[in-house]
Design an enzyme around this catalytic site. Sequence first.
Site, mmCIF file in Angstrom:
data_model
loop_
_atom_site.group_PDB
_atom_site.id
_atom_site.type_symbol
_atom_site.label_atom_id
_atom_site.label_comp_id
_atom_site.label_asym_id
_atom_site.label_seq_id
_atom_site.Cartn_x
_atom_site.Cartn_y
_atom_site.Cartn_z
ATOM 1 N N HIS A 67 -40.899 -26.713 -5.907
ATOM 2 C CA HIS A 67 -39.774 -25.888 -5.720
ATOM 3 C C HIS A 67 -38.478 -26.527 -6.351
ATOM 4 O O HIS A 67 -38.446 -27.873 -5.976
ATOM 5 C CB HIS A 67 -39.548 -25.671 -4.072
ATOM 6 N N ASP A 70 -37.383 -29.346 -4.338
ATOM 7 C CA ASP A 70 -37.975 -30.563 -4.079
ATOM 8 C C ASP A 70 -37.744 -31.507 -5.198
ATOM 9 O O ASP A 70 -37.654 -32.888 -4.840
ATOM 10 C CB ASP A 70 -39.488 -30.180 -4.447
ATOM 11 N N GLU A 198 -47.779 -15.045 -3.964
ATOM 12 C CA GLU A 198 -48.743 -15.839 -3.063
ATOM 13 C C GLU A 198 -48.704 -15.138 -1.748
ATOM 14 O O GLU A 198 -47.721 -15.082 -0.997
ATOM 15 C CB GLU A 198 -48.083 -17.300 -3.048
ATOM 16 N N GLU A 234 -54.172 -18.674 -1.711
ATOM 17 C CA GLU A 234 -54.227 -19.906 -0.933
ATOM 18 C C GLU A 234 -55.310 -19.962 0.308
ATOM 19 O O GLU A 234 -55.243 -18.829 1.017
ATOM 20 C CB GLU A 234 -52.933 -20.218 -0.305
ATOM 21 N N ASP A 273 -51.018 -22.861 9.381
ATOM 22 C CA ASP A 273 -51.264 -23.375 8.007
ATOM 23 C C ASP A 273 -51.119 -24.669 7.899
ATOM 24 O O ASP A 273 -50.274 -25.424 7.574
ATOM 25 C CB ASP A 273 -50.031 -22.737 7.304
HETATM 26 C C1 GLO Z 1 -46.554 -21.915 2.413
HETATM 27 C C2 GLO Z 1 -46.998 -21.935 1.074
HETATM 28 C C3 GLO Z 1 -45.991 -22.892 0.255
HETATM 29 C C4 GLO Z 1 -46.204 -22.335 -1.342
HETATM 30 C C5 GLO Z 1 -45.011 -22.836 -1.963
HETATM 31 C C6 GLO Z 1 -44.712 -21.840 -2.905
HETATM 32 O O1 GLO Z 1 -47.293 -21.856 3.386
HETATM 33 O O2 GLO Z 1 -48.434 -22.160 0.954
HETATM 34 O O3 GLO Z 1 -46.521 -24.122 0.040
HETATM 35 O O4 GLO Z 1 -47.435 -22.433 -1.714
HETATM 36 O O5 GLO Z 1 -44.082 -22.969 -1.351
HETATM 37 O O6 GLO Z 1 -43.420 -21.475 -2.625
HETATM 38 NI NI NI Z 2 -49.264 -22.243 2.664
HETATM 39 NI NI NI Z 3 -49.262 -22.407 -1.367
HETATM 40 NI NI NI Z 4 -48.709 -24.811 1.993
#
Ligand code: GLO
Ligand code: NI
Ligand code: NI
Ligand code: NI
Length: 404
Positions: A67, A70, A198, A234, A273
């Site tokens: 990101h 980051d 995502e 994911e 998560d």
């Molecule tokens: C949070 C997500 C996060 C995304 C990443 C992309 O639950 O998994 O980690 O993959 O932030 O924005």
């Molecule tokens: Ni996640």
């Molecule tokens: Ni993620």
């Molecule tokens: Ni994550």
Amino acid sequence: LGKTMEEHLRFAVAYWHTFNANGSDPFGVGTAVRSWDSLAPLDKAKARVEANFELLEKLNVPFYAFHDVDIAPEGATLAETNKNLDVIVAMLKDYQKSTGKKLLWNTVNLFTNPRYVHGASTTNNAEVFAYAAATLKKGLEVGKELGAENYVFWGGREGYESLLNTDMKLELDNLARFLHMAVDYAKEIGFDAQFLIEPKPKEPSKHQYDFDAATAIAFLQNYGLKDSFKLNIEANHATLAGHTFEHELRVASINGMLGSIDANQGDLLLGWDTDEFPTDLVSTTLAMYEILKNDGLGRGGVNFDAKVRRSSFEDEDLFFAHIAGMDTYARGLKAAAKLIEDRVLDDLVAKRYSSFSEGIGADIISGKATLKSLEAYALQAKPIRNESARLEQLKAALNDIIFS
Ligand code: GLO
Ligand code: NI
Ligand code: NI
Ligand code: NI
């Protein structure tokens, strides 16, 4: 199956879970101690770039993902933030060149800063929408500069806490407007990354609009965005939504929308998560089976969106964790390839649906059948006999392949 293991498993390290993470959790501060802890923000960011590429080299991992926040510290103004980004992006570009490492995807963080308490593109505040759009614009420029192969949209706070104060229709329309602007701008600057949504059902918001694969696909279709996006699935988000990982992969795949994966796993007992490193061989086998059936992930990859636990605070733990994850995926890939080569499931599935290849079944598939013709058939048909599903036999065969 026509590809090398390296081509099937384009591993990526997630910047936010390695040297940006320090072992903190909602109830405890960080446990990791880093040599750059006392440096000024921009110097810290530079030290992390160096550490990131050292990790990639030593792990022999070809890709990374990040990101905006980051890689570079946020400034007091947008202009300052962008200036910090430029410094670090130039440095990343040099490192990519000298090491051959590549950016699997980048994205922008539209959820951590307090301005996004009510969401980013789905906020009630037009000024926040504008700021998020400007941040997205920079993210696309950064992606282009670094040759990102994909660009991810995870809707961190694109959802709601309560319907009582939410205009859902307006928020969804705005989310679509935001994504259309991204598509248009990427075209304008010649950024040809694959865009990925995502899905995640909740956390941090109570309900997130990109709830799961099916919801995200319907949304993209409704708003004329389906051709411009694929999905980044994911594992832990799938289980949060009450699905298996392989279910989400299948839904994406049969809709032609499987783009990339965030590799991790949830905990059976914890309902959030947890982003654990993937070490469950059955799960990676079934995931790789879906991916092989999809003919791979194309320009996508296997991104370790996973973090070591708070109790694993030594840098060495990061190495062991990624190695464990890569080994589990490599073994999963081998087992999945064997499942396909030995036609363990294919023959069985073909046999199970064989009634659709002739007679009345063929008429149903070809569209020739009507309610009337099917009634005529049912009226004269013999008693119906179903075959056994033989589930336990199948699961034992699966265990044989996975664990032998
Ligand atoms: C949070 C997500 C996060 C995304 C990443 C992309 O639950 O998994 O980690 O993959 O932030 O924005
Ligand atoms: Ni996640
Ligand atoms: Ni993620
Ligand atoms: Ni994550």
